[in-house]
Design an enzyme around this catalytic site. Structure first.
Site, PDB file in Angstrom:
ATOM      1  N   LYS A  80     -43.080  20.564  31.528  1.00 55.44           N
ATOM      2  CA  LYS A  80     -42.534  19.210  31.411  1.00 55.44           C
ATOM      3  C   LYS A  80     -41.246  19.127  32.223  1.00 55.44           C
ATOM      4  O   LYS A  80     -40.452  20.076  32.230  1.00 55.44           O
ATOM      5  CB  LYS A  80     -42.279  18.895  29.943  1.00 55.44           C
ATOM      6  CG  LYS A  80     -41.871  17.464  29.645  1.00 55.44           C
ATOM      7  CD  LYS A  80     -41.768  17.242  28.146  1.00 55.44           C
ATOM      8  CE  LYS A  80     -41.375  15.826  27.785  1.00 55.44           C
ATOM      9  NZ  LYS A  80     -41.320  15.617  26.307  1.00 55.44           N
ATOM     10  N   SER A 155     -44.008  11.772  24.594  1.00 55.28           N
ATOM     11  CA  SER A 155     -43.475  11.687  25.945  1.00 55.28           C
ATOM     12  C   SER A 155     -44.004  12.771  26.881  1.00 55.28           C
ATOM     13  O   SER A 155     -43.805  12.707  28.092  1.00 55.28           O
ATOM     14  CB  SER A 155     -41.943  11.791  25.889  1.00 55.28           C
ATOM     15  OG  SER A 155     -41.548  13.055  25.357  1.00 55.28           O
ATOM     16  N   SER A 179     -43.926  14.225  20.321  1.00 51.78           N
ATOM     17  CA  SER A 179     -44.203  14.144  21.752  1.00 51.78           C
ATOM     18  C   SER A 179     -45.069  15.255  22.312  1.00 51.78           C
ATOM     19  O   SER A 179     -45.391  15.244  23.493  1.00 51.78           O
ATOM     20  CB  SER A 179     -42.891  14.082  22.537  1.00 51.78           C
ATOM     21  OG  SER A 179     -42.235  12.863  22.297  1.00 51.78           O
TER      22      SER A 179
END
Length: 497
Positions: A80, A155, A179
């Site tokens: 990420k 996210s 997330s």
């Protein structure tokens, strides 16, 4: 010939160790898969081909020299884009950090590399992790591989989509209020949020410091267990004061029977407003599967869970406001030019560098921490946090894990949730676990009969009992033909070994 997306992390590492194929072959297969599938998925913000091939060559050289290889030798991994990795940008999907180059490597990333993993690049995300759909990325949206007109969740949507599309075998995301687990659910992969403190957060750009936790995505429970071994195996990180020792082998009891063990269900959650019949049926099917393997299903109560979203959206924006205050246009990040004063430069740099959702959450945090408001909202939210934590502790006195949905619905279409408060409710089943700091994992259950989109179940467990969570997750996986599934539109599209 095998395709990258048909092999597990364990199979890839074993194949590299045995010389069936080289780590360089695997890296090139991953790059080919990314090249072929990425135009439709858009999971990546940056593909680190040079880093990947260099790491793979190092693995191959170690094998040729007869040196022992790590448990993730040659396994392609995405990170990420809020995790630092030298040689890449760390943008948090924000114009504020669009050109920021990583000056060091996050501990969680380094531990994956130390285990032999090959870094394929940085995955897209909601800006600074503010969102549940990856629509707030400043650069581009990521599409759900099962239906590219729908969101992958957020996210950590890019991390989930990269695994679901078979571009990489593993990825890392971060989970502040769901997330990891929510996008894992929407993309049909396994996603784990470990107990707070189990995985170092050093080098991960902070959203909510008391809530954030790094965890892995994989298409199989075994792959997630392998990643967890890499993330926690080296022990406590001295660079992270919240890091804890977790001397656990997550593979050791993965196949243990669950006969006689106890699974809790919360009746109120199964009747929650917004929960679709399709997801409810899937979770009930998971409960029956566990019962068929000898587990005892009992009802437990979490009476303060209804207040979790309200408490979270006080605590998280306050911490986000504090953490993002450093982006002032002076030290690093976007800097407005032609300003007459420092105050003007700071104001305009923040106004133009941050996106709408990032500004919305920081403004809320600033208000909640202001004089006269702090005592009215922030302090009561922390009291609710204590009550929720106590609720979980009482529930775990009568069960080993709690089974519930991970997301109230399957993946929704882009633009379908234009109301921010409606979007916030997407994490209704995951937020409470971050508030309490316990572990959780989302397990795919195949496709919904009505939507033909991935459905899942979530398991939550006591703090630092994450190995037990994966034992139950594997038990569910054994009963559903969902393990290792790649979205059909992308399966076999590039990635030949």
């Amino acid at each position: 010939m095998a395709n990258l997306d048909t092999l597990s992390a364990a199979q890839l590492a074993a194949g590299v160790a045995a010389g069936d194929f080289s780590a360089t072959d695997v890296a090139r297969a991953s790059l080919e898969a990314i090249d072929a599938r990425e135009p439709e998925v858009q999971a990546f913000l940056e593909v680190s081909a040079d880093l990947a091939l260099a790491a793979a060559a190092k693995t191959d050289a170690a094998r040729a020299a007869g040196q022992p290889l790590g448990p993730l030798a040659g396994v392609p991994v995405a990170f990420k884009d809020n995790m630092h990795l030298v040689g890449t940008r760390t943008t948090c999907a924000s114009e504020m950090l669009e050109s920021y180059q990583s000056t060091f490597t996050a501990t969680c990333v380094q531990r994956m590399l130390d285990a032999g993993a090959t870094p394929m690049g940085k995955a897209n995300m909601d800006e600074f992790a503010f969102g549940s759909s990856t629509e707030s990325s400043a650069f581009h949206r990521t599409n759900n591989p099962w239906d590219t007109t729908r969101v992958p969740g957020g996210s950590s949507g890019g991390s989930a989509a990269a695994v679901a599309a078979g571009e990489v075998t593993l990825s890392l995301g971060s989970d502040t209020g769901g997330s990891i687990r929510q996008p894992a659910s929407l993309c049909g992969v396994v996603g784990m949020k470990p107990t707070y403190g189990a995985v170092s957060r050093y080098g991960v750009v902070a959203f909510g410091s008391s809530l954030d936790q790094v965890g892995p995505f994989g298409r199989r429970v075994e792959d997630v267990a392998l990643a967890m071994n890499a993330l926690v195996g080296a022990g406590r990180d001295p660079y992270d004061s919240t890091s804890q020792d977790c001397p656990v082998d997550f593979l050791e009891h993965l196949e243990d029977p669950i006969e006689g063990r106890v699974v809790g269900v919360v009746p109120a959650l199964m009747e929650a407003a917004g929960l679709t019949d399709e997801v409810k049926f899937a979770v009930e099917s998971a409960a029956r599967a566990l019962a068929d393997q000898g587990a005892k299903i009992v009802e437990v109560e979490l009476p303060n869970l209804a207040s979790a979203i309200a408490a979270y959206y006080v605590i998280a924006p306050c911490e986000a406001f504090s953490n993002l205050a450093r982006f002032d246009g002076v030290r690093y990040g976007y800097q407005e030019q032609g300003c007459a004063s420092l105050a003007e430069q700071t104001s305009l740099s923040r106004a133009h560098g941050f996106g709408e959702e990032a500004k919305r959450r920081q403004m809320l945090g600033a208000y909640l921490l202001s004089s006269g408001t702090y005592d009215k909202y922030y302090y009561p939210a922390q009291q609710v946090r204590t009550l929720i934590t106590q609720d979980y502790a009482r529930a775990y006195e009568s069960c080993d894990v709690i089974l519930m949905p991970a997301s109230p619905r399957t993946a929704f279409k882009f633009g379908e949730m234009s109301d921010p408060t409606q979007m916030y409710a997407s994490d209704m089943f995951t937020i409470s676990n971050n508030i309490a700091g316990n572990g959780g994992v989302s397990v795919p259950l195949g496709l919904g009969e009505k939507s033909a989109l991935p459905v899942s179940a979530q398991l939550q467990g006591p703090a630092f009992k994450d190995r037990s969570l994966l034992t139950f997750a594997r038990a569910i996986e054994r009963s559903f033909d969902a393990a290792g599934a790649v979205a059909p539109a992308f399966a076999g599209k590039g990635g030949e070994l």
